[in-house]
Design a protein around this motif. Structure first.
Motif, PDB file in Angstrom:
ATOM      1  N   GLN A   6     134.426  31.223   7.822  1.00 29.94           N
ATOM      2  CA  GLN A   6     134.762  29.701   8.106  1.00 29.94           C
ATOM      3  C   GLN A   6     135.906  29.469   7.227  1.00 29.94           C
ATOM      4  OE1 GLN A   6     130.799  28.315   6.393  1.00 29.94           O
ATOM      5  NE2 GLN A   6     130.150  27.734   8.451  1.00 29.94           N
ATOM      6  N   ALA A   7     136.246  29.923   6.031  1.00 23.14           N
ATOM      7  CA  ALA A   7     137.356  29.859   5.339  1.00 23.14           C
ATOM      8  C   ALA A   7     138.630  30.330   6.102  1.00 23.14           C
ATOM      9  CB  ALA A   7     137.383  30.564   3.916  1.00 23.14           C
ATOM     10  N   ALA A   8     138.506  31.480   6.854  1.00 22.46           N
ATOM     11  CA  ALA A   8     139.524  31.946   7.483  1.00 22.46           C
ATOM     12  C   ALA A   8     140.163  31.148   8.756  1.00 22.46           C
ATOM     13  CB  ALA A   8     139.257  33.329   8.131  1.00 22.46           C
ATOM     14  N   TYR A   9     139.053  30.420   9.167  1.00 23.35           N
ATOM     15  CA  TYR A   9     139.297  29.459  10.356  1.00 23.35           C
ATOM     16  C   TYR A   9     139.703  28.043   9.822  1.00 23.35           C
ATOM     17  CZ  TYR A   9     138.340  32.959  14.066  1.00 23.35           C
ATOM     18  OH  TYR A   9     138.186  33.893  14.717  1.00 23.35           O
ATOM     19  N   SER A  10     139.569  27.754   8.644  1.00 25.73           N
ATOM     20  CA  SER A  10     139.630  26.363   7.974  1.00 25.73           C
ATOM     21  C   SER A  10     141.232  26.070   7.877  1.00 25.73           C
ATOM     22  CB  SER A  10     138.868  26.235   6.987  1.00 25.73           C
ATOM     23  OG  SER A  10     137.402  26.277   6.957  1.00 25.73           O
ATOM     24  N   GLN A  11     141.954  26.909   8.172  1.00 25.93           N
ATOM     25  CA  GLN A  11     143.325  26.668   7.819  1.00 25.93           C
ATOM     26  C   GLN A  11     144.081  27.260   9.249  1.00 25.93           C
ATOM     27  OE1 GLN A  11     144.861  29.670   4.965  1.00 25.93           O
ATOM     28  NE2 GLN A  11     142.863  30.951   5.299  1.00 25.93           N
ATOM     29  N   PRO A  12     145.541  26.868   9.365  1.00 30.68           N
ATOM     30  CA  PRO A  12     145.956  27.259  10.511  1.00 30.68           C
ATOM     31  C   PRO A  12     146.116  28.877  10.793  1.00 30.68           C
ATOM     32  CG  PRO A  12     147.118  25.435   9.539  1.00 30.68           C
ATOM     33  CD  PRO A  12     146.166  25.814   8.601  1.00 30.68           C
ATOM     34  N   VAL A  13     145.867  29.079  12.027  1.00 37.94           N
ATOM     35  CA  VAL A  13     145.755  30.383  12.460  1.00 37.94           C
ATOM     36  C   VAL A  13     147.206  30.712  13.277  1.00 37.94           C
ATOM     37  CG1 VAL A  13     144.684  32.613  13.335  1.00 37.94           C
ATOM     38  CG2 VAL A  13     143.386  30.842  12.199  1.00 37.94           C
ATOM     39  N   PRO A  14     148.127  31.022  12.720  1.00 38.75           N
ATOM     40  CA  PRO A  14     149.465  31.466  13.762  1.00 38.75           C
ATOM     41  C   PRO A  14     148.783  32.472  14.873  1.00 38.75           C
ATOM     42  CG  PRO A  14     150.041  31.632  11.577  1.00 38.75           C
ATOM     43  CD  PRO A  14     148.629  31.513  11.553  1.00 38.75           C
ATOM     44  N   PRO A  15     149.543  32.101  16.286  1.00 40.76           N
ATOM     45  CA  PRO A  15     149.196  33.021  17.171  1.00 40.76           C
ATOM     46  C   PRO A  15     149.452  34.419  16.772  1.00 40.76           C
ATOM     47  CG  PRO A  15     149.932  30.844  17.893  1.00 40.76           C
ATOM     48  CD  PRO A  15     150.176  30.827  16.676  1.00 40.76           C
ATOM     49  N   GLN A  16     150.508  34.491  16.377  1.00 40.60           N
ATOM     50  CA  GLN A  16     151.129  35.937  15.970  1.00 40.60           C
ATOM     51  C   GLN A  16     150.267  36.733  14.810  1.00 40.60           C
ATOM     52  OE1 GLN A  16     152.657  33.298  15.395  1.00 40.60           O
ATOM     53  NE2 GLN A  16     154.058  33.269  13.378  1.00 40.60           N
ATOM     54  N   SER A  17     149.423  35.884  14.381  1.00 46.94           N
ATOM     55  CA  SER A  17     148.726  36.554  13.432  1.00 46.94           C
ATOM     56  C   SER A  17     147.351  37.270  13.860  1.00 46.94           C
ATOM     57  CB  SER A  17     148.206  35.695  12.351  1.00 46.94           C
ATOM     58  OG  SER A  17     147.064  34.834  12.835  1.00 46.94           O
ATOM     59  N   THR A  18     146.973  36.881  14.877  1.00 42.18           N
ATOM     60  CA  THR A  18     145.677  37.316  15.424  1.00 42.18           C
ATOM     61  C   THR A  18     145.918  37.364  17.156  1.00 42.18           C
ATOM     62  OG1 THR A  18     143.304  37.460  16.027  1.00 42.18           O
ATOM     63  CG2 THR A  18     144.740  35.179  15.375  1.00 42.18           C
ATOM     64  N   PRO A  19     146.700  38.270  17.673  1.00 43.99           N
ATOM     65  CA  PRO A  19     147.261  38.428  19.196  1.00 43.99           C
ATOM     66  C   PRO A  19     145.994  38.594  20.027  1.00 43.99           C
ATOM     67  CG  PRO A  19     148.118  40.455  17.914  1.00 43.99           C
ATOM     68  CD  PRO A  19     147.631  39.450  17.040  1.00 43.99           C
ATOM     69  N   ALA A  20     146.312  38.415  21.249  1.00 41.77           N
ATOM     70  CA  ALA A  20     145.072  38.820  22.214  1.00 41.77           C
ATOM     71  C   ALA A  20     144.915  40.440  22.095  1.00 41.77           C
ATOM     72  CB  ALA A  20     145.495  38.290  23.782  1.00 41.77           C
ATOM     73  N   ARG A  21     143.662  40.720  22.509  1.00 44.29           N
ATOM     74  CA  ARG A  21     143.437  42.376  22.723  1.00 44.29           C
ATOM     75  C   ARG A  21     144.336  42.921  23.615  1.00 44.29           C
ATOM     76  NH1 ARG A  21     137.749  40.857  25.313  1.00 44.29           N
ATOM     77  NH2 ARG A  21     138.669  39.704  27.125  1.00 44.29           N
ATOM     78  N   SER A  22     144.954  43.930  23.402  1.00 45.24           N
ATOM     79  CA  SER A  22     145.596  44.810  24.261  1.00 45.24           C
ATOM     80  C   SER A  22     144.654  46.065  24.872  1.00 45.24           C
ATOM     81  CB  SER A  22     146.847  45.464  23.651  1.00 45.24           C
ATOM     82  OG  SER A  22     146.501  46.301  22.525  1.00 45.24           O
ATOM     83  N   VAL A  23     145.018  46.280  26.025  1.00 42.37           N
ATOM     84  CA  VAL A  23     144.135  47.615  26.838  1.00 42.37           C
ATOM     85  C   VAL A  23     145.078  48.457  27.374  1.00 42.37           C
ATOM     86  CG1 VAL A  23     142.255  48.109  28.417  1.00 42.37           C
ATOM     87  CG2 VAL A  23     142.217  45.798  27.226  1.00 42.37           C
ATOM     88  N   ALA A  24     144.886  49.515  27.222  1.00 36.03           N
ATOM     89  CA  ALA A  24     145.514  50.817  27.765  1.00 36.03           C
ATOM     90  C   ALA A  24     144.490  51.275  28.780  1.00 36.03           C
ATOM     91  CB  ALA A  24     146.551  51.756  27.005  1.00 36.03           C
ATOM     92  N   ALA A  25     144.929  51.647  29.971  1.00 36.93           N
ATOM     93  CA  ALA A  25     143.841  52.497  30.869  1.00 36.93           C
ATOM     94  C   ALA A  25     144.589  53.111  31.922  1.00 36.93           C
ATOM     95  CB  ALA A  25     143.016  51.311  31.177  1.00 36.93           C
ATOM     96  N   VAL A  26     143.914  54.389  32.111  1.00 33.68           N
ATOM     97  CA  VAL A  26     144.235  55.150  33.232  1.00 33.68           C
ATOM     98  C   VAL A  26     142.917  55.750  33.862  1.00 33.68           C
ATOM     99  CG1 VAL A  26     145.274  57.313  34.186  1.00 33.68           C
ATOM    100  CG2 VAL A  26     146.405  55.994  32.511  1.00 33.68           C
ATOM    101  N   GLY A  27     142.654  55.178  35.215  1.00 35.70           N
ATOM    102  CA  GLY A  27     141.718  55.597  35.646  1.00 35.70           C
ATOM    103  C   GLY A  27     140.372  54.909  34.933  1.00 35.70           C
ATOM    104  N   LYS A  28     139.332  55.975  34.617  1.00 38.25           N
ATOM    105  CA  LYS A  28     138.137  55.436  33.892  1.00 38.25           C
ATOM    106  C   LYS A  28     138.261  55.718  32.380  1.00 38.25           C
ATOM    107  CE  LYS A  28     134.948  56.169  37.490  1.00 38.25           C
ATOM    108  NZ  LYS A  28     133.549  56.962  37.862  1.00 38.25           N
ATOM    109  N   THR A  29     139.620  56.027  31.935  1.00 37.24           N
ATOM    110  CA  THR A  29     139.728  56.447  30.290  1.00 37.24           C
ATOM    111  C   THR A  29     140.616  54.892  29.802  1.00 37.24           C
ATOM    112  OG1 THR A  29     140.107  58.521  30.807  1.00 37.24           O
ATOM    113  CG2 THR A  29     141.042  57.594  28.690  1.00 37.24           C
TER     114      THR A  29
END
Length: 334
Positions: free
Chosen positions: A29-52
């Motif tokens: 609650q404290a962490a989200y009570s202040q502005p969270v710059p987008p670059q501080s918590t970017p979207a997840r990244s996924v690397a994949a080849v086939g089923k790995t």
């Protein structure tokens, strides 16, 4: 110039022994009570080849001592496929790797604690009956997290296997002292409940919750649809919700099967969807005053992982439970 240092390791057993729900919920609650710059918590990244595949969630919490990333991977075509999670924490005071944390249990802790942090601000402050759809680890953790922020009068659980829902109810009563029982359908579980937890996708990715099941002032937590192919709630739940709070706003609205299905059904939800920062900062007070049904929808984020892992690492170090590793990382001066 280079120097060497040794990090520590925190196992899931240690994480379990030092973790406290109320502390994690308050920290989020404290962490989200202040502005969270987008670059501080970017979207997840996924690397994949086939089923790995390899997925990464990273964050630099504003004001936190530690920053880092969670890495998880699996080779689904291997002889014994499994998923393992590692959280790497860097110390902002030294710029070095401080700890490696087994992230499997932390992932469940942070997901449930984030849901409870949101529910604590969304749900009316009164005793309530909790309906639970699902009986796995995520459902179990969520019930315990929710019980730490609201008085529960009863827990009613549905999952397809009678033995599992009975065992779930027995454990909830034993651990929380709250009457709990299993029922034979999701609709029966949800009927009249003030709090509704969806924590299990159905076989075939069919919805497990429908809007006409919900009580007039229900608060819903939905965590089971995190990518476009996954489904958990029917579009009618989105339609019937007056306020929708999302932990990762754009990911929830643009990349989850539930919200994509709602858009395809012609349901408008953008104007009633908000971020965790909106909720925690008090920006939604007016909307909440006029809202009957409120929903929290989660895909999980790196900020949650790092905030909770910091709590666990700090307490493990204070209690002498972190394991010193017989390894050294070489550091380069910058």
């Amino acid at each position: 110039m280079t120097t060497s240092h040794s990090p520590v390791f925190v196992s899931s057993d240690t994480a379990r022994s030092v973790f406290i729900w109320k502390d994690a919920i308050s920290a989020l609650q404290a962490a989200y009570s202040q502005p969270v710059p987008p670059q501080s918590t970017p979207a997840r990244s996924v690397a994949a080849v086939g089923k790995t595949w390899l997925r990464t969630l990273s964050a630099v919490p504003v004001g936190g001592r530690y920053y880092g990333a969670k890495v998880m991977g699996a080779a689904m075509g291997s002889t014994h496929p499994a998923v393992e999670y590692l959280i790497v924490l860097f110390d902002r005071e030294t710029s070095r790797i401080a700890g490696l944390v087994d992230g499997a249990l932390v992932t469940g802790f942070r997901t449930a604690a984030t849901s409870a942090a949101a529910l604590d601000r969304l749900a009316p402050r009164r005793p309530a009956r909790l309906a639970v759809l699902g009986s796995g680890l995520e459902a179990s953790m969520h019930v315990r997290a929710i019980a730490s922020v609201r008085e529960l009068t009863e827990i009613v659980v549905f999952s397809p296997t009678p033995e599992k829902r009975a065992a779930f109810a027995e454990a909830a009563t034993r651990d929380l002292g709250v009457p709990a029982r299993g029922v034979a359908s999701g609709q029966e579980a949800v009927d009249g409940a003030g709090l509704v937890l969806c924590a299990a996708r159905s076989h075939g990715e069919l919805p497990i919750l429908y809007g006409d099941w919900l009580a007039p002032e229900a608060t819903i937590v939905s965590i089971g649809s995190t990518v476009p192919s996954q489904r958990e709630i029917d579009p009618s739940v989105v339609e019937h919700s007056d306020v929708i709070v999302c932990d990762m706003l754009e990911e929830v609205l643009e990349e989850t099967g539930d919200m994509l299905a709602a858009r395809e059904a012609g349901i408008a939800f953008r104007d009633k969807s908000f971020s965790m920062v909106d909720l925690m900062s008090g920006k939604l007070e007016e909307q909440l005053r006029g809202a009957q049904r409120r929903m929290f929808k989660s895909v999980g984020g790196g900020l949650q992982d790092i905030v909770v892992a910091e709590l666990i690492l700090t307490r493990a170090l204070e209690m002498g439970l972190a394991t010193s590793l017989p390894i050294e990382f070489e550091s380069k001066s910058i």
